[in-house]
Design a protein around this motif. Sequence first.
Motif, PDB file in Angstrom:
ATOM      1  N   MET A   1      -0.631  13.124   1.804  1.00 14.98           N
ATOM      2  CA  MET A   1       0.652  12.885   1.682  1.00 14.98           C
ATOM      3  C   MET A   1       1.149  13.490   0.166  1.00 14.98           C
ATOM      4  SD  MET A   1       2.220  11.490   4.214  1.00 14.98           S
ATOM      5  CE  MET A   1       3.996  11.015   3.552  1.00 14.98           C
ATOM      6  N   ALA A   2       0.232  13.369  -0.550  1.00 14.48           N
ATOM      7  CA  ALA A   2       0.276  13.999  -1.972  1.00 14.48           C
ATOM      8  C   ALA A   2       0.901  15.324  -2.123  1.00 14.48           C
ATOM      9  CB  ALA A   2      -0.977  14.064  -2.955  1.00 14.48           C
ATOM     10  N   GLY A   3       0.732  16.063  -1.194  1.00 13.08           N
ATOM     11  CA  GLY A   3       1.198  17.804  -1.264  1.00 13.08           C
ATOM     12  C   GLY A   3       2.465  17.900  -0.417  1.00 13.08           C
ATOM     13  N   THR A   4       3.125  16.979  -0.037  1.00 11.95           N
ATOM     14  CA  THR A   4       4.167  16.871   1.046  1.00 11.95           C
ATOM     15  C   THR A   4       5.542  16.576   0.177  1.00 11.95           C
ATOM     16  OG1 THR A   4       4.532  14.916   1.517  1.00 11.95           O
ATOM     17  CG2 THR A   4       2.708  16.392   2.718  1.00 11.95           C
ATOM     18  N   GLU A   5       6.567  16.918   0.555  1.00 10.95           N
ATOM     19  CA  GLU A   5       7.814  16.345  -0.123  1.00 10.95           C
ATOM     20  C   GLU A   5       8.293  15.200   0.844  1.00 10.95           C
ATOM     21  OE1 GLU A   5      10.657  19.289  -0.400  1.00 10.95           O
ATOM     22  OE2 GLU A   5       9.608  20.700  -1.767  1.00 10.95           O
ATOM     23  N   GLN A   6       7.594  14.849   1.490  1.00  9.18           N
ATOM     24  CA  GLN A   6       7.712  13.385   2.084  1.00  9.18           C
ATOM     25  C   GLN A   6       7.333  12.324   1.214  1.00  9.18           C
ATOM     26  OE1 GLN A   6       6.959  13.231   6.303  1.00  9.18           O
ATOM     27  NE2 GLN A   6       6.681  15.383   6.359  1.00  9.18           N
ATOM     28  N   GLY A   7       7.989  11.050   1.433  1.00 11.44           N
ATOM     29  CA  GLY A   7       7.419   9.856   0.688  1.00 11.44           C
ATOM     30  C   GLY A   7       7.033   8.687   1.596  1.00 11.44           C
ATOM     31  N   PHE A   8       6.138   8.029   1.308  1.00  8.66           N
ATOM     32  CA  PHE A   8       5.426   6.973   1.915  1.00  8.66           C
ATOM     33  C   PHE A   8       4.945   5.882   1.144  1.00  8.66           C
ATOM     34  CE2 PHE A   8       2.040   4.674   4.268  1.00  8.66           C
ATOM     35  CZ  PHE A   8       2.929   4.512   5.511  1.00  8.66           C
ATOM     36  N   GLY A   9       5.223   4.611   1.520  1.00  7.54           N
ATOM     37  CA  GLY A   9       4.506   3.490   0.743  1.00  7.54           C
ATOM     38  C   GLY A   9       4.413   2.499   1.440  1.00  7.54           C
ATOM     39  N   SER A  10       3.643   1.378   1.182  1.00 12.90           N
ATOM     40  CA  SER A  10       3.537   0.385   1.988  1.00 12.90           C
ATOM     41  C   SER A  10       3.167  -0.970   1.288  1.00 12.90           C
ATOM     42  CB  SER A  10       2.523   0.496   3.238  1.00 12.90           C
ATOM     43  OG  SER A  10       1.245   0.797   2.804  1.00 12.90           O
ATOM     44  N   PHE A  11       3.201  -2.073   1.909  1.00 16.94           N
ATOM     45  CA  PHE A  11       2.299  -3.358   1.258  1.00 16.94           C
ATOM     46  C   PHE A  11       2.010  -4.005   2.652  1.00 16.94           C
ATOM     47  CE2 PHE A  11       5.393  -6.684   1.630  1.00 16.94           C
ATOM     48  CZ  PHE A  11       6.834  -6.354   1.801  1.00 16.94           C
ATOM     49  N   TYR A  12       0.959  -4.870   2.010  1.00 17.05           N
ATOM     50  CA  TYR A  12       0.414  -5.720   3.208  1.00 17.05           C
ATOM     51  C   TYR A  12      -0.162  -6.822   2.218  1.00 17.05           C
ATOM     52  CZ  TYR A  12      -2.513  -5.993   7.391  1.00 17.05           C
ATOM     53  OH  TYR A  12      -3.142  -6.123   8.627  1.00 17.05           O
ATOM     54  N   GLN A  13       0.368  -7.922   2.946  1.00 23.73           N
ATOM     55  CA  GLN A  13       0.074  -9.265   2.277  1.00 23.73           C
ATOM     56  C   GLN A  13      -0.346 -10.352   3.232  1.00 23.73           C
ATOM     57  OE1 GLN A  13       3.717  -9.569  -0.150  1.00 23.73           O
ATOM     58  NE2 GLN A  13       2.526 -10.036  -1.890  1.00 23.73           N
ATOM     59  N   ILE A  14      -1.011 -11.365   2.913  1.00 26.67           N
ATOM     60  CA  ILE A  14      -1.185 -12.442   3.543  1.00 26.67           C
ATOM     61  C   ILE A  14      -1.564 -13.762   2.872  1.00 26.67           C
ATOM     62  CG2 ILE A  14      -3.677 -11.945   3.960  1.00 26.67           C
ATOM     63  CD1 ILE A  14      -3.826 -13.078   6.688  1.00 26.67           C
ATOM     64  N   TRP A  15      -0.875 -14.750   3.489  1.00 27.25           N
ATOM     65  CA  TRP A  15      -1.143 -16.140   2.561  1.00 27.25           C
ATOM     66  C   TRP A  15      -2.118 -16.953   3.853  1.00 27.25           C
ATOM     67  CZ3 TRP A  15       3.135 -13.321   1.675  1.00 27.25           C
ATOM     68  CH2 TRP A  15       3.491 -13.439   0.400  1.00 27.25           C
ATOM     69  N   ILE A  16      -3.031 -17.675   3.322  1.00 29.02           N
ATOM     70  CA  ILE A  16      -4.012 -18.171   4.241  1.00 29.02           C
ATOM     71  C   ILE A  16      -4.343 -19.686   3.724  1.00 29.02           C
ATOM     72  CG2 ILE A  16      -6.043 -18.060   5.718  1.00 29.02           C
ATOM     73  CD1 ILE A  16      -6.071 -15.384   5.662  1.00 29.02           C
ATOM     74  N   ASP A  17      -4.197 -20.587   4.284  1.00 28.07           N
ATOM     75  CA  ASP A  17      -4.505 -22.101   4.103  1.00 28.07           C
ATOM     76  C   ASP A  17      -6.131 -21.992   4.187  1.00 28.07           C
ATOM     77  OD1 ASP A  17      -5.193 -24.536   3.501  1.00 28.07           O
ATOM     78  OD2 ASP A  17      -3.609 -25.355   4.840  1.00 28.07           O
ATOM     79  N   ALA A  18      -6.820 -21.693   3.462  1.00 25.19           N
ATOM     80  CA  ALA A  18      -8.275 -21.307   3.399  1.00 25.19           C
ATOM     81  C   ALA A  18      -9.011 -22.686   3.473  1.00 25.19           C
ATOM     82  CB  ALA A  18      -8.774 -20.254   2.497  1.00 25.19           C
ATOM     83  N   THR A  19      -8.882 -23.853   2.927  1.00 26.78           N
ATOM     84  CA  THR A  19      -9.950 -24.702   2.791  1.00 26.78           C
ATOM     85  C   THR A  19      -9.341 -26.115   3.456  1.00 26.78           C
ATOM     86  OG1 THR A  19      -8.983 -25.520   0.575  1.00 26.78           O
ATOM     87  CG2 THR A  19     -10.709 -23.632   0.716  1.00 26.78           C
ATOM     88  N   GLU A  20     -10.283 -26.618   3.486  1.00 22.70           N
ATOM     89  CA  GLU A  20      -9.756 -28.282   3.953  1.00 22.70           C
ATOM     90  C   GLU A  20      -8.617 -29.046   2.908  1.00 22.70           C
ATOM     91  OE1 GLU A  20     -13.290 -30.501   4.874  1.00 22.70           O
ATOM     92  OE2 GLU A  20     -13.654 -29.435   6.386  1.00 22.70           O
ATOM     93  N   GLU A  21      -9.010 -28.662   1.784  1.00 20.32           N
ATOM     94  CA  GLU A  21      -8.161 -29.174   0.604  1.00 20.32           C
ATOM     95  C   GLU A  21      -6.698 -28.547   0.683  1.00 20.32           C
ATOM     96  OE1 GLU A  21     -11.148 -28.098  -0.104  1.00 20.32           O
ATOM     97  OE2 GLU A  21     -12.005 -30.041   0.166  1.00 20.32           O
TER      98      GLU A  21
END
Lengths: 133, 641
Positions: B427-447
């Motif tokens: 993508m760096a060599g193009t005039e197009q734009g691209f972006g993303s984000f990826y998130q997760i929240w997980i109740d990971a423990t018994e507490e």
Amino acid sequence: MGVPDTFAISWEEVEGRLVQMESWGYHGYATRVDLVDREIVLTTDLDMLDPDTLYPGWYDPTVFTALMPMSGAVAVAASSSPATFQPEAIDLSGGGDDFAQMDLYAGDQIILGFVDEQLVYVESVALAPREAP
Amino acid sequence: MTSSRRIFVACLIVILAVGVLPPPQAVALPLPPGVNEAVSFFHFLGALNRRNRVYTEAKRTQADVDAYYETLRRALAADLVKGELVTAPSQKPVRSYVRMTQALAAEKRAATAQIEAEKNDARRNFNREVGTNLFDLLVASPGGQRLVKDVKSTIDELRKAALLVKAAADGASLEAALQALADRVTSSEQVGNIVRGLGGVLAQEIDGLLGGIIKKLTDASGAASGELDAALAQIGNLEGRLDEIAGEHDRVPFSIAGDGSPLSDVRLVKEEEAALNVAIDAIVKYGIIIGALSDMNKGERSAMRDRIRRTLLETRLADLGHAITLAQNVRCEHVTQGAYNEVAATLGQTPEVPREGSEVRYLVCYDNKTSEAIFAALIGPSKSDTTTTTIESGDDGGEEPGAEGTGSDGDPYAPLTYHIDVAPEKMAGTEQGFGSFYQIWIDATEEGEMAHFATPGLTGGTLDISFDFAAMTVSGSFDLIYDQVPKGDESVCAGSPEAFYGTARGAFVDLPIVPAPTSETPPADWALSDEDWYPRDEGDWYVGGGFPVDLAMSGIIVMSCATYDGETSYAEWPFDEAATVTAWTDSSISFYRNQGPDHVTRTSINLVVTTVDGGDANPNWRYSFWWSDEPDRQIPDPLEG
């Protein structure tokens, strides 16, 4: 290249997250490498120090991590020292409330700084003969 | 050191270090309070060379600090502009530059506070006392002394063994003497390994001397007395050298953190228009900080970024040197419409006019040094027929390495299709734009402890988009990969994903392309929150609609770690999660009509995909990406029926 002859690492808060700033000195090659979040961002020249300078090449900067517990960081510094020298706490009580949450240790050519007993600063220092006035 | 050697050494360091360094470490909140102040204080003490000057030339301190940071900042900026490459292709110079300048600014502010505190007698005395204690402990260097002592002891043993061999050369005990020498040589080689811990030139010197002696003694094992004499002489020299080192040196700590040597050779990764991007990011960031962009969704921010970019290009601020200066010295303010109009006129721009009934804000940026206005923008929906920006020559992709687009220059109703390789390097060599984000929240423990991490690096994948302007529909699919290589060492601690692999896959079919809705209220099928809605510009196309997205992640997250007696223990939590969630396209084709001297109409496509709020689900996913392009062809104009 191995571990650097000297290094300084600090973790600084930028917009709610810690940014790892570090400088590695390869004095034998007169080169300093600066890293941000473990990415090399620049290299610079270093002045050559006196040939009799003692470098703490026994410390590995990559074992020190952000907010490392104080006991762990001090133990790592002690076990890395050829003399297994236990870093000693510097008294900061004279600084008043501003320093209540801070701890400072000096060891075998190494400085460790903590906030709330979590590592935020570590620096290994060379010992160069004092230049004649 | 010659320039070529410096470059070689720097390259070597980068090549070697990139192979061994762990990747960036995300540190979980909450952070301890006062981190920067504490770090500044430690820096202040640690920078002992500079510190010595502080006490003797107090007035120079602030100037020294200013000069130090300014030198570093200028060197960074200069190299960013030069774009000299000496590092791994995965590194992002702009991101590093922005983070480094921000961190340096924070560090400088805190250092300045320390200097101010020094004006207080009590603090000055306290600092001096702490500095003295620190100094005394550091110069003791029991480790260095131990190493020198060990080397001396071994050398002494070598000398004794060599003398034994020399004396026994003609006698019956020669064999035993040679064995004693061989034992000492072995222990000397071990010391040779240890002495490298002394580092620097000294270690190289001793190592070389020791190696020379061992070679001579080994050659002398056949009792060649000439070699033994030479080795004994060299032993004498080394002992003398060690006596010098261990002697009554008055040593001072040397701090690399306080080294202010001229930054004569700074190199960063090359990136197209890096400085311009820094300038744009700086303006957008200021916009966010002052709240001017806070109400906008990512698509609109992206569109705003494009508008700023065009304006910067138009006003000739694309000159890299100028742009980088802008990025560092720009100051932006939220102003009234009247002030905006005035500044825009000063800059030779026709002020943009907000779309009737829409809520907008106005941003004006100034050069800090000259206080001259250098940028003015309307933030929010504007009447597109009043914009003064021109759109740079676009290209829908045939020659761009990351994207392939097909279309027609003549028939606006011909289909327009894209096949895009979204890997960052493509993508760096193009005039197009691209972006993303990826998130997760997980109740990971018994507490009930929540694990959360976000935005691991996108490493590859494809995005296919097809516009059917005869049927006025758009279809597309994406298959994206997020990968973080596992390290498996102790460098990762609390809150960090030790290893991560994620994918995002989805497809949308025949979503209708409709005239942009200009209503203040969202359409009936609007899936995001009402706060996310804003009226679109009349005369644009709009694509909205929901579709499923398959998300999957697997890896290990380190919940906590502790090191005692050199042993590090970890509390790790492996995860392997997958979910199908609803996503929403919030996309548009914007028209910039009658632009430039030829009065041509240009278009900008913005595709935004965002998952609908997962509520209290466990895990709670957040995923979004955006893509944009300015196709170099005609698109059917909604105002022409």
